[in-house]
Design an enzyme around this catalytic site. Structure first.
Site, PDB file in Angstrom:
ATOM      1  N   SER A  95      -9.730  15.125   4.223  1.00  0.00           N
ATOM      2  CA  SER A  95      -9.846  14.460   2.917  1.00  0.00           C
ATOM      3  C   SER A  95     -10.960  13.438   2.826  1.00  0.00           C
ATOM      4  O   SER A  95     -11.197  12.891   1.738  1.00  0.00           O
ATOM      5  CB  SER A  95      -8.516  13.801   2.550  1.00  0.00           C
ATOM      6  OG  SER A  95      -7.564  14.777   2.192  1.00  0.00           O
ATOM      7  N   LYS A  98     -13.415  13.980   0.111  1.00  0.00           N
ATOM      8  CA  LYS A  98     -13.163  13.493  -1.246  1.00  0.00           C
ATOM      9  C   LYS A  98     -14.137  12.388  -1.643  1.00  0.00           C
ATOM     10  O   LYS A  98     -14.318  12.111  -2.831  1.00  0.00           O
ATOM     11  CB  LYS A  98     -11.719  13.006  -1.380  1.00  0.00           C
ATOM     12  CG  LYS A  98     -10.669  14.123  -1.376  1.00  0.00           C
ATOM     13  CD  LYS A  98      -9.260  13.554  -1.531  1.00  0.00           C
ATOM     14  CE  LYS A  98      -8.204  14.629  -1.737  1.00  0.00           C
ATOM     15  NZ  LYS A  98      -7.877  15.369  -0.517  1.00  0.00           N
ATOM     16  N   SER A 153      -4.572  10.539  -1.742  1.00  0.00           N
ATOM     17  CA  SER A 153      -5.357  11.704  -1.322  1.00  0.00           C
ATOM     18  C   SER A 153      -4.826  12.970  -1.987  1.00  0.00           C
ATOM     19  O   SER A 153      -4.771  14.043  -1.384  1.00  0.00           O
ATOM     20  CB  SER A 153      -5.319  11.851   0.204  1.00  0.00           C
ATOM     21  OG  SER A 153      -6.440  12.543   0.668  1.00  0.00           O
TER      22      SER A 153
END
Length: 427
Positions: A95, A98, A153
């Site tokens: 993640s 991101k 997340s």
């Protein structure tokens, strides 16, 4: 839609990427693995192309504590890389990718804009994803969606924003174009959320680039530093969400790190734990990225804290071993070839990634080079896809394995939920 100079640059890059042939944007499950960087190319300096520890003029790097496969310490203001270990090694980012998603999409929508989620916006979220608990039929502000991205997340929040942006394929293409502009040439984007897919790769160097550029934006900086927020549960109900960055919140036996700003953590079954953190002390801001520590869900935070401590103390005497380059669209010089070193390593690929391939940096020269790179990337991906289809259709062809699902961090608590059910967090 918010207007700004930065937005116009990003819009140009995004529209250029979106103009690539549709067939050049691979489906998530069949995306080709990223090419390993050329050993003769060093983004940010030739020493960063070498494998192993790179540090000069400073002592006491806590090497006995560090079990990560790659890490990097940099000064956020000057861009100087103070120390690194396998800076360009390509690994699954989880993640932390991101950060690139946010840097690509964040300025496209005003934070007060409202959006009612449709079933189709979240129907393509991979099973096993980290979720904030978004439900079809509920209206969210853009600010709330970004809180879902940064604090929990949430892949569901990412997919809603990606569909608002024109869809998953368009968003992936724009993220890849953004990575090229940032000169994050170790990064290959397959999905906008960082979920495990074959060929989805980045590096400690690239993740640090994303963090540095993202933190220059006040909204990005504000979201990644938010500890708790109230999230819509339908009607007038809300439930509280907490940031999963343990150095920010002090969860799971860790102390909060003094001066921590953010930035983003991640976990999947393939990537293990990854984290990029930023902290400010005595007017100095440092960035640290740690990827794939050997054991323990707290290890990524403990090793980040140790490297930040080193940077704020012994790192003051360190002579730079490299630099975080500027984006091409903001006047950054294009990467140039550097001498290869015997026994050196320039971004060793993850298992299954090809060992050789043309360096993307060789195609870049100024803004015109960026456009040429995007066009070439489109043609390259199209050719790879055709070859992959031909290979699959050949008698006895071996089909690639299905994408791995994310697994829950065994020490991560479920996301707070309302009585009707919210999202469980898995990183």
């Amino acid at each position: 839609m918010r207007e700004s100079t930065r937005l116009s640059r990003r819009a140009v890059l995004g529209l250029t990427a979106a103009a690539l042939p549709t067939s050049a944007v691979l489906p998530l499950a069949t995306a080709a693995p990223a090419l390993a960087a050329s050993p003769a190319t060093a983004i940010g300096g030739e020493r960063l192309a070498r494998g192993g520890l790179q540090v000069d003029g400073a002592a006491a790097v806590p090497t006995k504590l560090l079990t990560a496969r790659a890490w990097l310490v940099a000064d956020a203001t000057t861009g100087e890389v103070l120390a690194s270990f396998n800076a360009h090694q390509r690994l699954a980012p989880a993640s932390t990718l991101k950060m690139l998603f946010a840097d690509t999409v964040l300025k496209k929508f005003d934070r007060t804009e409202k959006y009612t989620v449709k079933d189709s916006d979240i129907s393509d979220v991979p099973a096993g994803s980290s979720l904030v608990g978004i439900k079809a039929g509920i209206t969210y502000t853009v600010e709330q969606l970004w809180q879902g991205v940064f604090l929990r997340s949430g892949n569901d929040a990412v997919h809603v924003l990606a569909h608002m942006n024109g869809g998953i394929a368009r968003t992936v293409a724009e993220m890849q174009a953004r990575a090229q502009d940032l000169q994050a040439l170790d990064t290959h984007v397959v999905s906008p959320d960082g979920f495990d897919h074959p060929g989805q790769l980045s590096s400690a160097y690239d993740l640090t680039l994303f963090a540095r550029h993202g933190l220059a934006d006040p909204d990005f900086r504000g979201y990644c530093g938010t500890r708790i927020a109230n999230f819509p549960a339908g009607g007038k109900k809300t439930f509280q969400i907490q940031n999963t960055d343990r150095l920010l919140t002090g969860a799971w036996g860790l102390k909060t790190y003094d001066g921590l700003i953010g930035v983003k953590n991640g976990y999947t079954s393939h990537a293990g734990n990854t984290f990029t953190g930023a902290a400010t002390r005595d007017g100095r801001t440092l960035l640290v990225t740690v990827m794939h520590p050997a054991t323990g869900s707290n290890a990524v935070y403990e090793q980040t804290a140790a490297l930040l401590d080193w940077g704020f103390t012994h790192g003051r005497t360190a002579r730079p071993v490299g630099a975080l380059v500027k984006p091409l669209s903001e006047g950054g010089a294009a990467a140039s070839p550097a001498p290869a070193h015997a026994g050196g390593q320039a971004a060793a690929g993850a298992a299954g990634a090809p060992a050789k391939g043309p360096s993307a940096a060789r195609l870049v020269e100024g803004a015109a080079g960026t456009a040429a790179l995007l066009a070439a990337a489109g043609g390259f991906l199209l050719r790879r896809r055709r070859r992959a289809v031909e290979a699959r259709e050949a008698p006895g062809a071996h089909r690639p394995p299905a994408p791995r699902a994310a697994e829950p961090d065994p020490q991560e608590p479920p996301a707070p939920t309302d009585p009707s059910g919210g999202g469980r967090h898995r990183r």
